[in-house]
Design a protein around this motif. Structure first.
Motif, PDB file in Angstrom:
ATOM      1  N   SER A 138       0.829  -1.207   0.000  1.00 55.73           N
ATOM      2  CA  SER A 138       0.000   0.000   0.000  1.00 55.73           C
ATOM      3  C   SER A 138       0.865   1.259   0.000  1.00 55.73           C
ATOM      4  CB  SER A 138      -0.989   0.011   1.166  1.00 55.73           C
ATOM      5  OG  SER A 138      -0.323  -0.052   2.396  1.00 55.73           O
ATOM      6  N   ALA A 139       2.005   1.229   0.674  1.00 60.76           N
ATOM      7  CA  ALA A 139       2.909   2.388   0.676  1.00 60.76           C
ATOM      8  C   ALA A 139       3.610   2.529  -0.673  1.00 60.76           C
ATOM      9  CB  ALA A 139       3.948   2.254   1.786  1.00 60.76           C
ATOM     10  N   HIS A 140       4.015   1.417  -1.282  1.00 56.61           N
ATOM     11  CA  HIS A 140       4.723   1.467  -2.565  1.00 56.61           C
ATOM     12  C   HIS A 140       3.839   2.015  -3.682  1.00 56.61           C
ATOM     13  CE1 HIS A 140       8.155  -0.257  -0.817  1.00 56.61           C
ATOM     14  NE2 HIS A 140       8.543  -1.035  -1.800  1.00 56.61           N
ATOM     15  N   PHE A 141       2.560   1.766  -3.612  1.00 57.78           N
ATOM     16  CA  PHE A 141       1.650   2.247  -4.645  1.00 57.78           C
ATOM     17  C   PHE A 141       1.050   3.603  -4.298  1.00 57.78           C
ATOM     18  CE2 PHE A 141       1.525  -2.361  -5.656  1.00 57.78           C
ATOM     19  CZ  PHE A 141       2.093  -2.262  -6.913  1.00 57.78           C
ATOM     20  N   GLY A 142       1.609   4.260  -3.276  1.00 58.73           N
ATOM     21  CA  GLY A 142       1.194   5.620  -2.944  1.00 58.73           C
ATOM     22  C   GLY A 142      -0.143   5.729  -2.238  1.00 58.73           C
ATOM     23  N   LYS A 143      -0.666   4.648  -1.723  1.00 57.84           N
ATOM     24  CA  LYS A 143      -1.928   4.684  -0.985  1.00 57.84           C
ATOM     25  C   LYS A 143      -1.632   5.029   0.469  1.00 57.84           C
ATOM     26  CE  LYS A 143      -3.908   1.137  -3.942  1.00 57.84           C
ATOM     27  NZ  LYS A 143      -4.381  -0.244  -3.989  1.00 57.84           N
ATOM     28  N   MET A 144      -1.147   6.245   0.687  1.00 58.47           N
ATOM     29  CA  MET A 144      -0.669   6.622   2.015  1.00 58.47           C
ATOM     30  C   MET A 144      -1.796   6.714   3.034  1.00 58.47           C
ATOM     31  SD  MET A 144       2.422   6.342   1.605  1.00 58.47           S
ATOM     32  CE  MET A 144       3.022   6.820   3.200  1.00 58.47           C
ATOM     33  N   ALA A 145      -3.020   6.955   2.595  1.00 59.88           N
ATOM     34  CA  ALA A 145      -4.138   6.953   3.545  1.00 59.88           C
ATOM     35  C   ALA A 145      -4.296   5.567   4.167  1.00 59.88           C
ATOM     36  CB  ALA A 145      -5.424   7.375   2.848  1.00 59.88           C
ATOM     37  N   ASP A 146      -3.995   4.530   3.387  1.00 58.37           N
ATOM     38  CA  ASP A 146      -4.049   3.158   3.906  1.00 58.37           C
ATOM     39  C   ASP A 146      -2.760   2.774   4.621  1.00 58.37           C
ATOM     40  OD1 ASP A 146      -6.567   2.849   2.772  1.00 58.37           O
ATOM     41  OD2 ASP A 146      -5.767   1.979   0.915  1.00 58.37           O
ATOM     42  N   ALA A 147      -1.642   3.329   4.160  1.00 56.91           N
ATOM     43  CA  ALA A 147      -0.334   2.924   4.687  1.00 56.91           C
ATOM     44  C   ALA A 147      -0.024   3.560   6.042  1.00 56.91           C
ATOM     45  CB  ALA A 147       0.763   3.265   3.694  1.00 56.91           C
ATOM     46  N   ARG A 148      -0.379   4.833   6.216  1.00 57.30           N
ATOM     47  CA  ARG A 148      -0.085   5.505   7.492  1.00 57.30           C
ATOM     48  C   ARG A 148      -1.001   4.962   8.579  1.00 57.30           C
ATOM     49  NH1 ARG A 148       3.244   9.972   6.941  1.00 57.30           N
ATOM     50  NH2 ARG A 148       3.214  10.863   4.857  1.00 57.30           N
ATOM     51  N   LYS A 149      -0.379   4.497   9.646  1.00 55.47           N
ATOM     52  CA  LYS A 149      -1.159   3.907  10.735  1.00 55.47           C
ATOM     53  C   LYS A 149      -0.617   4.368  12.081  1.00 55.47           C
ATOM     54  CE  LYS A 149      -2.191  -0.321   8.182  1.00 55.47           C
ATOM     55  NZ  LYS A 149      -3.572  -0.082   7.918  1.00 55.47           N
ATOM     56  N   GLY A 150      -1.449   4.290  13.066  1.00 55.42           N
ATOM     57  CA  GLY A 150      -1.049   4.509  14.450  1.00 55.42           C
ATOM     58  C   GLY A 150      -1.127   3.173  15.157  1.00 55.42           C
ATOM     59  N   GLY A 151      -0.184   2.910  16.012  1.00 55.79           N
ATOM     60  CA  GLY A 151      -0.191   1.638  16.715  1.00 55.79           C
ATOM     61  C   GLY A 151       0.895   1.577  17.756  1.00 55.79           C
ATOM     62  N   SER A 152       1.231   0.366  18.162  1.00 53.00           N
ATOM     63  CA  SER A 152       2.187   0.191  19.254  1.00 53.00           C
ATOM     64  C   SER A 152       3.121  -0.977  19.003  1.00 53.00           C
ATOM     65  CB  SER A 152       1.449  -0.082  20.564  1.00 53.00           C
ATOM     66  OG  SER A 152       0.625   0.979  20.919  1.00 53.00           O
ATOM     67  N   ILE A 153       4.315  -0.825  19.547  1.00 54.40           N
ATOM     68  CA  ILE A 153       5.241  -1.940  19.692  1.00 54.40           C
ATOM     69  C   ILE A 153       5.123  -2.362  21.149  1.00 54.40           C
ATOM     70  CG2 ILE A 153       7.671  -2.581  19.784  1.00 54.40           C
ATOM     71  CD1 ILE A 153       8.069  -0.794  17.331  1.00 54.40           C
ATOM     72  N   ILE A 154       4.961  -3.648  21.377  1.00 52.64           N
ATOM     73  CA  ILE A 154       4.682  -4.157  22.715  1.00 52.64           C
ATOM     74  C   ILE A 154       5.783  -5.128  23.137  1.00 52.64           C
ATOM     75  CG2 ILE A 154       2.979  -5.332  24.160  1.00 52.64           C
ATOM     76  CD1 ILE A 154       0.980  -4.659  21.818  1.00 52.64           C
ATOM     77  N   VAL A 155       6.233  -4.987  24.387  1.00 50.90           N
ATOM     78  CA  VAL A 155       7.203  -5.906  24.980  1.00 50.90           C
ATOM     79  C   VAL A 155       6.432  -6.809  25.939  1.00 50.90           C
ATOM     80  CG1 VAL A 155       9.296  -6.113  26.371  1.00 50.90           C
ATOM     81  CG2 VAL A 155       9.006  -4.143  24.834  1.00 50.90           C
TER      82      VAL A 155
END
Length: 148
Positions: free
Chosen positions: A82-99
């Motif tokens: 999704s990022a490679h094809f310029g669909k940045m609305a789909d590619a940009r995300k909010g989230g977490s890295i969890i330990v």
């Protein structure tokens, strides 16, 4: 979950959670950091001495690299696509890295804002090799904060 004051945590496993999707079995995370610019303020004091003060500047964006064993799960590939094809609305995300600790209980979260995949790399493919195939996902993000 709060850690006892004198105990260090041992990260037994790591996970990535974006848009409610949990990806576990991440074996290595590198490059996760909070950083900001430093501004040099050059001035003279009241008695005429030249001084340089260091002031906090803008926060810097960062990159983190996640490594996991190669599996049939193609969530990394879909995200990169999704990022490679310029669909940045789909590619940009909010989230977490969890330990996670040894019991699989989350002991620390690092929240990433406007994160998207920069690259996906497989380790060297060698015929007859007995090492585990891994994939490395490089994620760029605008802000990282330890979750409260």
């Amino acid at each position: 979950m709060a850690l006892p004051d004198l105990d260090s945590s041992v990260g037994h496993s790591f996970g990535l959670e974006f848009d409610g999707v949990m990806i576990k079995n991440i074996t290595e995370i590198s490059g996760l950091k909070m950083e900001q610019d430093v501004i040099d303020l050059k001035q003279n004091t009241a008695d005429g001495k030249y001084v340089i003060k260091k002031l906090p500047g803008r926060p810097k964006a960062g990159e983190v690299t996640l490594t996991r064993g190669l599996t049939a799960d193609n969530s990394f590939e879909k995200w990169v696509e999704s990022a490679h094809f310029g669909k940045m609305a789909d590619a940009r995300k909010g989230g977490s890295i969890i330990v996670f600790d040894y019991e699989g209980i989350a002991i620390k979260r690092y929240t990433l804002t406007n994160a998207w995949p920069k690259s996906l790399e497989l380790n060297a493919l060698k015929a007859g090799d007995t090492s585990v195939l891994t994939e490395k996902l490089v994620i760029t993000y605008e802000e990282m904060k330890p979750a409260a």
